[in-house]
Design a protein around this motif. Sequence first.
Motif, PDB file in Angstrom:
ATOM      1  N   GLY A  61       0.786  -1.220   0.000  1.00  0.00           N
ATOM      2  CA  GLY A  61       0.000   0.000   0.000  1.00  0.00           C
ATOM      3  C   GLY A  61       0.822   1.277   0.000  1.00  0.00           C
ATOM      4  N   PHE A  62       2.054   1.212  -0.497  1.00  0.00           N
ATOM      5  CA  PHE A  62       2.942   2.374  -0.544  1.00  0.00           C
ATOM      6  C   PHE A  62       3.167   2.793  -1.994  1.00  0.00           C
ATOM      7  CE2 PHE A  62       7.434   3.787  -1.069  1.00  0.00           C
ATOM      8  CZ  PHE A  62       7.317   5.010  -0.452  1.00  0.00           C
ATOM      9  N   SER A  63       3.200   4.092  -2.233  1.00  0.00           N
ATOM     10  CA  SER A  63       3.507   4.588  -3.560  1.00  0.00           C
ATOM     11  C   SER A  63       4.414   5.799  -3.464  1.00  0.00           C
ATOM     12  CB  SER A  63       2.231   4.967  -4.312  1.00  0.00           C
ATOM     13  OG  SER A  63       2.537   5.208  -5.679  1.00  0.00           O
ATOM     14  N   VAL A  64       5.066   6.087  -4.550  1.00  0.00           N
ATOM     15  CA  VAL A  64       5.925   7.263  -4.683  1.00  0.00           C
ATOM     16  C   VAL A  64       5.387   8.079  -5.842  1.00  0.00           C
ATOM     17  CG1 VAL A  64       8.261   8.101  -5.206  1.00  0.00           C
ATOM     18  CG2 VAL A  64       7.966   6.009  -3.862  1.00  0.00           C
ATOM     19  N   VAL A  65       5.358   9.393  -5.666  1.00  0.00           N
ATOM     20  CA  VAL A  65       5.061  10.322  -6.750  1.00  0.00           C
ATOM     21  C   VAL A  65       6.203  11.320  -6.754  1.00  0.00           C
ATOM     22  CG1 VAL A  65       3.530  12.097  -7.648  1.00  0.00           C
ATOM     23  CG2 VAL A  65       2.566  10.091  -6.496  1.00  0.00           C
ATOM     24  N   ALA A  66       6.922  11.399  -7.856  1.00  0.00           N
ATOM     25  CA  ALA A  66       8.036  12.342  -7.973  1.00  0.00           C
ATOM     26  C   ALA A  66       7.644  13.414  -8.985  1.00  0.00           C
ATOM     27  CB  ALA A  66       9.300  11.614  -8.416  1.00  0.00           C
ATOM     28  N   LEU A  67       7.677  14.657  -8.557  1.00  0.00           N
ATOM     29  CA  LEU A  67       7.266  15.771  -9.401  1.00  0.00           C
ATOM     30  C   LEU A  67       8.500  16.539  -9.848  1.00  0.00           C
ATOM     31  CD1 LEU A  67       4.816  17.268 -10.555  1.00  0.00           C
ATOM     32  CD2 LEU A  67       4.819  18.664  -8.494  1.00  0.00           C
ATOM     33  N   SER A  68       8.823  16.427 -11.130  1.00  0.00           N
ATOM     34  CA  SER A  68       9.986  17.099 -11.695  1.00  0.00           C
ATOM     35  C   SER A  68       9.675  18.565 -11.960  1.00  0.00           C
ATOM     36  CB  SER A  68      10.404  16.430 -13.008  1.00  0.00           C
ATOM     37  OG  SER A  68      11.365  17.224 -13.681  1.00  0.00           O
ATOM     38  N   VAL A  69      10.620  19.419 -11.597  1.00  0.00           N
ATOM     39  CA  VAL A  69      10.480  20.844 -11.895  1.00  0.00           C
ATOM     40  C   VAL A  69      11.452  21.263 -12.992  1.00  0.00           C
ATOM     41  CG1 VAL A  69       9.542  21.417  -9.634  1.00  0.00           C
ATOM     42  CG2 VAL A  69      12.016  21.515  -9.992  1.00  0.00           C
ATOM     43  N   ASP A  70      11.972  20.285 -13.728  1.00  0.00           N
ATOM     44  CA  ASP A  70      12.829  20.590 -14.874  1.00  0.00           C
ATOM     45  C   ASP A  70      12.042  21.397 -15.899  1.00  0.00           C
ATOM     46  OD1 ASP A  70      15.540  19.222 -14.739  1.00  0.00           O
ATOM     47  OD2 ASP A  70      14.202  17.578 -14.187  1.00  0.00           O
ATOM     48  N   GLU A  71      12.701  22.349 -16.538  1.00  0.00           N
ATOM     49  CA  GLU A  71      12.029  23.151 -17.560  1.00  0.00           C
ATOM     50  C   GLU A  71      11.815  22.358 -18.844  1.00  0.00           C
ATOM     51  OE1 GLU A  71      14.224  26.799 -17.853  1.00  0.00           O
ATOM     52  OE2 GLU A  71      13.651  27.395 -15.823  1.00  0.00           O
ATOM     53  N   GLN A  72      12.668  21.388 -19.099  1.00  0.00           N
ATOM     54  CA  GLN A  72      12.557  20.551 -20.296  1.00  0.00           C
ATOM     55  C   GLN A  72      12.180  19.127 -19.882  1.00  0.00           C
ATOM     56  OE1 GLN A  72      12.895  21.877 -23.385  1.00  0.00           O
ATOM     57  NE2 GLN A  72      13.202  23.829 -22.320  1.00  0.00           N
ATOM     58  N   ALA A  73      11.059  18.655 -20.367  1.00  0.00           N
ATOM     59  CA  ALA A  73      10.616  17.300 -20.030  1.00  0.00           C
ATOM     60  C   ALA A  73      11.626  16.257 -20.495  1.00  0.00           C
ATOM     61  CB  ALA A  73       9.254  17.017 -20.641  1.00  0.00           C
ATOM     62  N   GLY A  74      12.310  16.526 -21.596  1.00  0.00           N
ATOM     63  CA  GLY A  74      13.282  15.566 -22.120  1.00  0.00           C
ATOM     64  C   GLY A  74      14.409  15.272 -21.140  1.00  0.00           C
ATOM     65  N   ASP A  75      14.835  16.276 -20.379  1.00  0.00           N
ATOM     66  CA  ASP A  75      15.883  16.059 -19.379  1.00  0.00           C
ATOM     67  C   ASP A  75      15.417  15.067 -18.322  1.00  0.00           C
ATOM     68  OD1 ASP A  75      17.394  17.967 -20.727  1.00  0.00           O
ATOM     69  OD2 ASP A  75      16.912  19.584 -19.311  1.00  0.00           O
ATOM     70  N   ALA A  76      14.222  15.307 -17.807  1.00  0.00           N
ATOM     71  CA  ALA A  76      13.672  14.424 -16.780  1.00  0.00           C
ATOM     72  C   ALA A  76      13.389  13.036 -17.351  1.00  0.00           C
ATOM     73  CB  ALA A  76      12.402  15.026 -16.195  1.00  0.00           C
ATOM     74  N   ARG A  77      12.822  12.993 -18.546  1.00  0.00           N
ATOM     75  CA  ARG A  77      12.489  11.713 -19.178  1.00  0.00           C
ATOM     76  C   ARG A  77      13.739  10.855 -19.363  1.00  0.00           C
ATOM     77  NH1 ARG A  77       8.560  13.473 -22.277  1.00  0.00           N
ATOM     78  NH2 ARG A  77       9.985  14.477 -23.696  1.00  0.00           N
ATOM     79  N   ALA A  78      14.837  11.454 -19.810  1.00  0.00           N
ATOM     80  CA  ALA A  78      16.083  10.707 -20.013  1.00  0.00           C
ATOM     81  C   ALA A  78      16.594  10.138 -18.693  1.00  0.00           C
ATOM     82  CB  ALA A  78      17.129  11.604 -20.662  1.00  0.00           C
TER      83      ALA A  78
END
Length: 184
Positions: A76-93
Amino acid sequence: MRALLLIGTLLGASAAHADPGALLTQPVSGLDGKPLNLAALKGQVVLLDLWATWCDPCRASLPGYQALYEKLGPKGFSVVALSVDEQAGDARAFVERAGLKFPIGWDPKGAWPARLNLETMPTAWLLARDGSVAFVHPGFREGDLGTLEEKIAALLATPAPLQAPPTVTPPTVAPPTVAPPTQP
């Protein structure tokens, strides 16, 4: 974004007074631009983490959170990580390289760090099953995972809040009608 975090620190904003549980009820986009269904996490213990690829401690924390997610997710545990990167590609990589499987949101304009009065990157909020903040964890060091796991395990031992049973309204029954006697 970095300037926003510096301003928050200089103003002495406090993450302890924020309402990160609200994130689970608000629309949040994933790295692909599609909405994440965070409402589905209601009743779970959730680690909500704000991060960016330019933040060294952020990049160090996420693989550890993935390990906790794999180990404790079935309970019953989950993680949600919210990226504040300006470019989604950086976070996606980064997400692909790190093999992260938990929900990743994207907030390129920094609305949530401002709303949550973020002082330190990363900051993780541990939310109890009822959505309340049980623990705020600013920053990250390798030894922090043991403490987080203990706190998560304690929250998982608390039963999920009961939802009110549906109200059942009995059908309205009309009194039987009696036909008047017929006249001969």
